[in-house]
Motif scaffolding. Structure first.
Motif, PDB file in Angstrom:
ATOM      1  N   TYR A  12       0.586  -1.122   0.155  1.00 39.05           N
ATOM      2  CA  TYR A  12      -0.169  -0.216  -0.077  1.00 39.05           C
ATOM      3  C   TYR A  12       0.844   1.236   0.018  1.00 39.05           C
ATOM      4  N   ALA A  13       0.313   2.257  -0.653  1.00 36.39           N
ATOM      5  CA  ALA A  13       1.157   3.713  -0.431  1.00 36.39           C
ATOM      6  C   ALA A  13       0.668   4.071   0.943  1.00 36.39           C
ATOM      7  N   ASP A  14       1.823   4.852   1.363  1.00 27.24           N
ATOM      8  CA  ASP A  14       1.534   5.200   2.879  1.00 27.24           C
ATOM      9  C   ASP A  14       0.456   5.984   3.164  1.00 27.24           C
ATOM     10  N   SER A  15      -0.083   6.864   2.359  1.00 30.27           N
ATOM     11  CA  SER A  15      -1.054   7.821   2.287  1.00 30.27           C
ATOM     12  C   SER A  15      -2.611   7.019   2.835  1.00 30.27           C
ATOM     13  N   VAL A  16      -2.504   5.562   2.112  1.00 29.70           N
ATOM     14  CA  VAL A  16      -3.755   4.783   2.514  1.00 29.70           C
ATOM     15  C   VAL A  16      -3.693   3.773   3.342  1.00 29.70           C
ATOM     16  N   LYS A  17      -2.367   3.559   3.738  1.00 32.12           N
ATOM     17  CA  LYS A  17      -2.329   2.281   4.873  1.00 32.12           C
ATOM     18  C   LYS A  17      -2.920   2.495   6.024  1.00 32.12           C
ATOM     19  N   GLY A  18      -3.525   1.376   6.414  1.00 32.62           N
ATOM     20  CA  GLY A  18      -4.656   1.436   7.711  1.00 32.62           C
ATOM     21  C   GLY A  18      -5.995   1.914   7.236  1.00 32.62           C
TER      22      GLY A  18
END
Length: 122
Positions: A58-64
Motif C-alpha cells: 500500500y501507499a503510505d497515504s492509504v495504509k490502515g
C-alpha cells in the motif's frame, strides 16, 4: 482480448466508505493494482496484490484505511476504502501486469481499466 472493468465509485462524505471492484477478462495476471489520479496531478500508486500468493502493498497515504483483496475464481480485485478523506478524491484505475515480480510502478502495468470517479466531500 484483455479487459479490465471497474465499478463502485461515487460520492461519499468524509469518514465514509466505498468499495471498488475490477473484473478482469482475457487472461490471468501475476499481480493487479489500483492507481489514482487527482485533477491536475500525476497518477499515483494506491495498492497492489499478488494474484497467487495474495501478498499486498500500500501507499503510505492509504495504509490502515484501504484494503486490497482478490477473488481468484472470478478474476476480480477489490479495493475497500474506509475513513475516506477529501484528498482521496480522484479517478481510480485498476491495472494488471504479467511481469513475474511485485511492482508499484505504473509503467510496469500493461493493462488498464477506464477508471472510476471517487469524490469525497468535506
Amino acid at each position: 482480448q484483455v479487459q479490465l472493468v471497474e465499478s463502485g465509485g461515487g460520492l461519499v462524505q468524509a469518514g465514509g466508505s466505498l468499495r471498488l471492484s475490477c473484473e478482469a477478462s482475457g487472461r490471468t495476471f501475476y499481480s493487479m493494482a489500483w492507481f489514482r489520479q487527482a485533477s491536475g496531478k500525476e497518477r499515483e500508486f494506491v495498492a497492489a496484490i499478488l494474484w497467487g500468493l495474495g501478498g499486498a502493498g500500500y501507499a503510505d497515504s492509504v495504509k490502515g484505511r484501504f484494503t486490497i483483496s482478490r477473488n481468484n475464481p472470478k478474476n476480480m480485485v477489490f479495493l475497500q476504502m474506509n475513513s475516506l478523506k477529501p484528498e482521496d478524491t480522484a479517478v481510480y484505475f485498476c491495472a494488471a501486469t504479467g511481469r513475474n515480480y511485485y511492482t508499484e510502478t505504473d509503467n510496469d502495468f500493461d493493462y488498464w481499466g477506464q477508471g472510476t470517479q471517487v469524490t469525497v466531500s468535506s
